[in-house]
Design a protein around this motif. Structure first.
Motif, PDB file in Angstrom:
ATOM      1  N   GLY A 230      -2.796  -2.180  10.565  1.00  0.00           N
ATOM      2  CA  GLY A 230      -3.740  -2.808  11.479  1.00  0.00           C
ATOM      3  C   GLY A 230      -4.860  -1.894  11.939  1.00  0.00           C
ATOM      4  O   GLY A 230      -5.652  -2.266  12.792  1.00  0.00           O
ATOM      5  N   GLN A 231      -4.960  -0.711  11.374  1.00  0.00           N
ATOM      6  CA  GLN A 231      -6.013   0.212  11.769  1.00  0.00           C
ATOM      7  C   GLN A 231      -6.953   0.444  10.595  1.00  0.00           C
ATOM      8  O   GLN A 231      -6.545   0.421   9.445  1.00  0.00           O
ATOM      9  N   ASN A 232      -8.212   0.659  10.892  1.00  0.00           N
ATOM     10  CA  ASN A 232      -9.207   0.903   9.860  1.00  0.00           C
ATOM     11  C   ASN A 232      -9.320   2.414   9.648  1.00  0.00           C
ATOM     12  O   ASN A 232     -10.202   3.063  10.186  1.00  0.00           O
ATOM     13  N   VAL A 233      -8.395   2.988   8.883  1.00  0.00           N
ATOM     14  CA  VAL A 233      -8.362   4.429   8.643  1.00  0.00           C
ATOM     15  C   VAL A 233      -8.586   4.670   7.158  1.00  0.00           C
ATOM     16  O   VAL A 233      -7.864   4.124   6.325  1.00  0.00           O
ATOM     17  N   PRO A 234      -9.602   5.456   6.800  1.00  0.00           N
ATOM     18  CA  PRO A 234      -9.807   5.732   5.372  1.00  0.00           C
ATOM     19  C   PRO A 234      -8.645   6.530   4.806  1.00  0.00           C
ATOM     20  O   PRO A 234      -8.202   7.496   5.403  1.00  0.00           O
ATOM     21  N   THR A 235      -8.125   6.092   3.672  1.00  0.00           N
ATOM     22  CA  THR A 235      -6.949   6.728   3.083  1.00  0.00           C
ATOM     23  C   THR A 235      -7.160   6.945   1.598  1.00  0.00           C
ATOM     24  O   THR A 235      -7.717   6.103   0.917  1.00  0.00           O
ATOM     25  N   THR A 236      -6.685   8.080   1.104  1.00  0.00           N
ATOM     26  CA  THR A 236      -6.629   8.352  -0.321  1.00  0.00           C
ATOM     27  C   THR A 236      -5.185   8.181  -0.742  1.00  0.00           C
ATOM     28  O   THR A 236      -4.282   8.661  -0.074  1.00  0.00           O
ATOM     29  N   ARG A 237      -4.981   7.486  -1.838  1.00  0.00           N
ATOM     30  CA  ARG A 237      -3.622   7.209  -2.306  1.00  0.00           C
ATOM     31  C   ARG A 237      -3.553   7.499  -3.795  1.00  0.00           C
ATOM     32  O   ARG A 237      -4.427   7.091  -4.542  1.00  0.00           O
ATOM     33  N   SER A 238      -2.510   8.204  -4.217  1.00  0.00           N
ATOM     34  CA  SER A 238      -2.296   8.486  -5.626  1.00  0.00           C
ATOM     35  C   SER A 238      -0.877   8.068  -5.983  1.00  0.00           C
ATOM     36  O   SER A 238       0.067   8.467  -5.314  1.00  0.00           O
TER      37      SER A 238
END
Length: 123
Positions: free
Chosen positions: A93-101
């Protein structure tokens, strides 16, 4: 029927049954072998290193979790710019930029690409 408790996950067990009377114990049944179910793994040991000369790239590596309590089918590396919100359940529910691999279960390293230069990441 009975339930065996206190068994470890992802191990093979062999069992047999005997019948008892007031005279003594009878011959054992046929040996039955089965395995317990997989379980959620412990967290792997994880390290994150900058790649010299590349401000938008990080190298992540880890070791397989111990003890082995199932077949690892994959790993997901999450990183974002906020130390307090590094874990996925904290980002709902939060707008947090995330990098996912995402990598397969035999790969123990990945490169995180497309990062912002000179930015602190939490993984």
């Amino acid at each position: 029927a009975t339930t065996l408790t206190g068994l470890n996950p992802y191990l093979q067990y062999s069992c047999y049954v005997t019948a008892n009377t007031s005279v003594g114990e009878g011959a054992p049944s046929f040996l039955f072998t089965t395995s317990t179910a997989h379980s959620v793994p412990e967290p792997p040991y994880f390290s994150l290193l900058p790649v010299p000369g590349s401000p938008t790239l990080l190298f992540a590596n880890w070791s397989a979790p111990l003890p082995t309590i199932g077949i690892i089918i994959g790993y997901i590396v999450y990183c974002n710019t906020s130390a307090s919100q590094a874990y996925p359940e904290q980002r709902i529910g939060q707008n947090v930029p995330t990098t996912r691999s995402v990598v397969n279960g035999t790969t123990l390293a990945t490169s995180l690409t497309g990062l912002n230069p000179f930015t602190q990441y939490s993984c």
